[in-house]
Motif scaffolding. Structure first.
Motif, short mmCIF file in Angstrom:
data_model
loop_
_atom_site.label_atom_id
_atom_site.label_comp_id
_atom_site.label_asym_id
_atom_site.label_seq_id
_atom_site.Cartn_x
_atom_site.Cartn_y
_atom_site.Cartn_z
N PRO A 84 32.27 7.51 -41.02
CA PRO A 84 33.25 6.53 -41.50
C PRO A 84 33.07 5.19 -40.79
O PRO A 84 32.82 5.14 -39.59
CB PRO A 84 34.60 7.16 -41.16
N ILE A 85 33.21 4.14 -41.58
CA ILE A 85 33.09 2.77 -41.06
C ILE A 85 34.40 2.05 -41.32
O ILE A 85 34.89 2.02 -42.46
CB ILE A 85 31.92 2.01 -41.71
N ILE A 86 34.97 1.47 -40.27
CA ILE A 86 36.22 0.72 -40.36
C ILE A 86 35.88 -0.75 -40.20
O ILE A 86 35.26 -1.15 -39.21
CB ILE A 86 37.23 1.16 -39.28
N ALA A 87 36.27 -1.55 -41.18
CA ALA A 87 36.02 -3.00 -41.13
C ALA A 87 37.19 -3.71 -40.47
O ALA A 87 38.35 -3.36 -40.69
CB ALA A 87 35.83 -3.53 -42.54
N VAL A 88 36.86 -4.71 -39.68
CA VAL A 88 37.85 -5.56 -39.03
C VAL A 88 37.42 -7.00 -39.30
O VAL A 88 36.28 -7.37 -39.03
CB VAL A 88 37.89 -5.30 -37.51
N SER A 89 38.34 -7.81 -39.85
CA SER A 89 37.96 -9.18 -40.19
C SER A 89 39.16 -10.11 -40.13
O SER A 89 40.29 -9.69 -40.36
CB SER A 89 37.36 -9.22 -41.60
N ASP A 123 41.69 7.70 -36.94
CA ASP A 123 42.15 9.07 -37.11
C ASP A 123 42.09 9.49 -38.58
O ASP A 123 41.58 10.56 -38.92
CB ASP A 123 43.57 9.21 -36.55
N LYS A 124 42.60 8.65 -39.46
CA LYS A 124 42.58 8.95 -40.89
C LYS A 124 41.16 9.01 -41.43
O LYS A 124 40.83 9.87 -42.24
CB LYS A 124 43.40 7.92 -41.66
N ALA A 125 40.32 8.07 -41.01
CA ALA A 125 38.93 8.03 -41.50
C ALA A 125 38.18 9.29 -41.10
O ALA A 125 37.42 9.85 -41.90
CB ALA A 125 38.23 6.79 -40.97
N LYS A 127 39.41 12.16 -40.68
CA LYS A 127 39.95 13.24 -41.50
C LYS A 127 39.55 13.09 -42.98
O LYS A 127 39.93 13.91 -43.80
CB LYS A 127 41.47 13.29 -41.37
N GLY A 128 38.84 12.01 -43.31
CA GLY A 128 38.40 11.80 -44.69
C GLY A 128 39.39 11.06 -45.56
O GLY A 128 39.21 10.96 -46.77
N GLU A 129 40.44 10.50 -44.96
CA GLU A 129 41.43 9.76 -45.72
C GLU A 129 41.03 8.29 -45.80
O GLU A 129 40.72 7.68 -44.79
CB GLU A 129 42.80 9.86 -45.04
N VAL A 130 41.02 7.75 -47.01
CA VAL A 130 40.69 6.33 -47.17
C VAL A 130 41.95 5.51 -46.95
O VAL A 130 43.07 6.00 -47.09
CB VAL A 130 40.07 6.01 -48.54
N GLY A 131 41.75 4.24 -46.63
CA GLY A 131 42.88 3.40 -46.27
C GLY A 131 43.34 2.45 -47.34
O GLY A 131 42.81 2.42 -48.44
N ASP A 132 44.35 1.69 -46.98
CA ASP A 132 44.80 0.59 -47.81
C ASP A 132 43.92 -0.59 -47.46
O ASP A 132 43.79 -0.95 -46.30
CB ASP A 132 46.26 0.27 -47.51
N TYR A 133 43.32 -1.19 -48.47
CA TYR A 133 42.30 -2.20 -48.19
C TYR A 133 42.79 -3.63 -48.16
O TYR A 133 42.22 -4.45 -47.47
CB TYR A 133 41.15 -2.08 -49.21
N CYS A 134 43.77 -3.97 -48.86
CA CYS A 134 44.13 -5.40 -48.94
C CYS A 134 45.58 -5.65 -48.59
O CYS A 134 46.30 -6.31 -49.32
CB CYS A 134 43.82 -5.92 -50.34
#
Length: 135
Positions: A84-89, A123-125, A127-134
């Motif tokens: 899993p990759i988490i973006a921060v911007s 933690d969610k990533a 577990k395979g849970e995708v996030g809220d993106y915008c």
């Protein structure tokens, strides 16, 4: 949640030296191991060397040489493993296109980030849970 995070190895990619050093220092107190990279090119190299032990990647998007988005695309294209990759911007995800963001990242956080939000996203990533993106 925190107890489980202490077993994880992560890669943190950030081009700003101060932010990378400060944030990685904090992350090292939470995770088992934190590898760092200063741009997408170095992030790809570090991922290739350590992919078998990495549980997640946290990356800035707007960086020199290779952006976090291009880094994520290359990792996704060349690796069978779905780390899993988490973006921060600092930018709104609409600046990159929601399709590109949702296809390449498990979660997207806007800077300045709260460590609690980052830990929840990791933690969610994991577990395979995708996030809220915008948001």
């Amino acid at each position: 949640m925190i107890k489980d995070l202490q077993k994880l190895n992560i890669l943190y990619v950030e081009d700003d030296d101060f932010i990378r050093e400060h944030t990685s220092s904090l992350l090292k107190s939470i995770f088992k191991d934190v590898l760092t990279a200063k741009d997408g090119s170095e992030g790809i190299d570090t991922y290739k060397k350590h992919h078998n032990r990495l549980d997640a990647i946290i990356t800035d998007i707007n960086m020199p040489k290779i952006s976090g988005l291009d880094m994520a695309k290359r990792i996704r294209k060349n690796c069978k493993q779905k780390t899993p990759i988490i973006a921060v911007s600092a930018y709104d995800c609409d600046d990159y296109g929601i399709t590109e963001i949702s296809k390449n990242f498990a979660h997207y956080l806007r800077k300045p980030i709260q460590i609690k939000d980052l830990l929840t996203s990791i933690d969610k990533a994991i577990k395979g849970e995708v996030g809220d993106y915008c948001k």
